[in-house]
Design a protein around this motif. Sequence first.
Motif, PDB file in Angstrom:
ATOM      1  N   LEU A 126       0.827  -1.218   0.000  1.00 48.33           N
ATOM      2  CA  LEU A 126       0.000   0.000   0.000  1.00 48.33           C
ATOM      3  C   LEU A 126       0.860   1.267   0.000  1.00 48.33           C
ATOM      4  CD1 LEU A 126      -2.913   1.094   0.180  1.00 48.33           C
ATOM      5  CD2 LEU A 126      -2.673   1.047   2.679  1.00 48.33           C
ATOM      6  N   CYS A 132       2.755   1.868  -3.273  1.00 56.96           N
ATOM      7  CA  CYS A 132       1.856   2.317  -4.346  1.00 56.96           C
ATOM      8  C   CYS A 132       1.442   3.775  -4.175  1.00 56.96           C
ATOM      9  CB  CYS A 132       0.612   1.433  -4.394  1.00 56.96           C
ATOM     10  SG  CYS A 132       0.913  -0.238  -5.000  1.00 56.96           S
ATOM     11  N   LEU A 133       1.359   4.226  -2.928  1.00 56.71           N
ATOM     12  CA  LEU A 133       0.851   5.565  -2.653  1.00 56.71           C
ATOM     13  C   LEU A 133       1.933   6.620  -2.469  1.00 56.71           C
ATOM     14  CD1 LEU A 133      -2.038   4.723  -0.123  1.00 56.71           C
ATOM     15  CD2 LEU A 133      -2.234   5.232  -2.571  1.00 56.71           C
TER      16      LEU A 133
END
Length: 475
Positions: A158, A161-162
């Motif tokens: 997560l 990806c962010l």
Amino acid sequence: MKRLMQFAIGAFGSAFLNLLTIPIVTFFISPAEYGKTSMFMLAQTLLICVIYLGFDQAFAREFYEYPNKKKLFHTAIVVPLAFSGVVIAVMCGLAKPIATFLFGNEMYYQVVYFIAVSIVFLIFERFIFLYIRMQNKALEFSLFNILVKFSILIYTVLFLCLFSHTFITVIYATIIGQIIGDVMLIIRNFPLLRINPMKVDPDLLPKLAKFGLPVVVATVIYSMFVVIDKLFIRYFCDFEQLGLYTAAFKIASALLILQTTFSNFWVPTAYEWYKKQKPMRYFKLVSDSIMFLIAVLFMGLLLFKGVIMMVLSPDYSEAQYIFPFLCFYPLMMTVSETTNLGIVFLKRSSLNILVSIIALVVSIGLNFLLVPTYGAIGASIATGSAYIAFFLARTYFSMRIWRGFSVKRHLLTTLLLLVAASFNISIHTIWIVSLVNVVILGCIVTIYIPLLANLYRTFYMKRRATNTQKKGMEL
């Protein structure tokens, strides 16, 4: 066997999630950034080795002898929790120098705060898992181990990806994922954690300290032994070499699947056998079997290292020549669990200090000689050799104070694996090194033919007796 398989669920699940993390992280970040991530792992390793003050080992040692298990838990955990307050205060006060040492820049001092906060959760995780394991709740132990690793994996994916593809993102994701997983573990075992002074046994504390403190001295020395390779690479090389070394170490750690599974099963089992005065042949059979199994896995990693390297980004291709010697880490640690029983049973934990000193001296000497010239490959040779010395020293001292059993097969197998690892880092022609690996694997199997025949006869006779009993019941 059922309990062993339940422990194996957690070991294989955790190992799979760890392996899954490697291609994800190496896809997003460069070897240099991964090298900085490894310095965070180094800091966490040092904390884990020191923060428990040996009370975790003392807790395991007293578990079957002390009648009130919850009171034992509360008494054992209270000292590490108190000590953690001191450690957290020191880390927060020296955050900028620590950040400079770890990551080369004081601007990352906030990471040190996160690491400090995670200490408390690491203590609860360690003692709760020990409590579950010593009660032989294998399935619960495995499921929560997987849960913690899965939490780390999810947050790593997560965050990458962010946010930016840097080491700092991976570190924050790891810490937050660890804390979330530990919170779930704490909630599940909350009744166990209602600690108050009335539940602490003041008479037990000196006994725990007497066993645990010599262990923590050995653990501090051992922790230096664990991290000295990375420190030498950090000083003599660069973060890129450190990143390649860390990736290779992660691959070699695939053998920890067996080490973790076996240790979780073996520790309580060995204590039970010793208490029941089981014949020595049972201990030898387990030791020989685990040596054979992990040696075969060792050779399997060498035979298929080209395929295994495909999980990494192409930037990490040189890691395949670093990892062969690093495979000795889980191998020697696992086997020594079966040959150091004299130290454990006779409560001679002070000998662990001498064992760690011997391994540390070997590691420092070889790292000093090899790392400046050969970089990460030199560090891997030094680390593998140091773990062989660790196994030999543990075995020697244990057999001196305990009747023990013969380890000739262990020594011969270790020599063959040493030859195999040497060929795999020095020869890059695939068909030649593959032929060498196959020949050495054949030699190992030949050495253990008597063991395999004995295991087959034992299994066959047991199965035959079971079938005879069933037929008798039918009649």
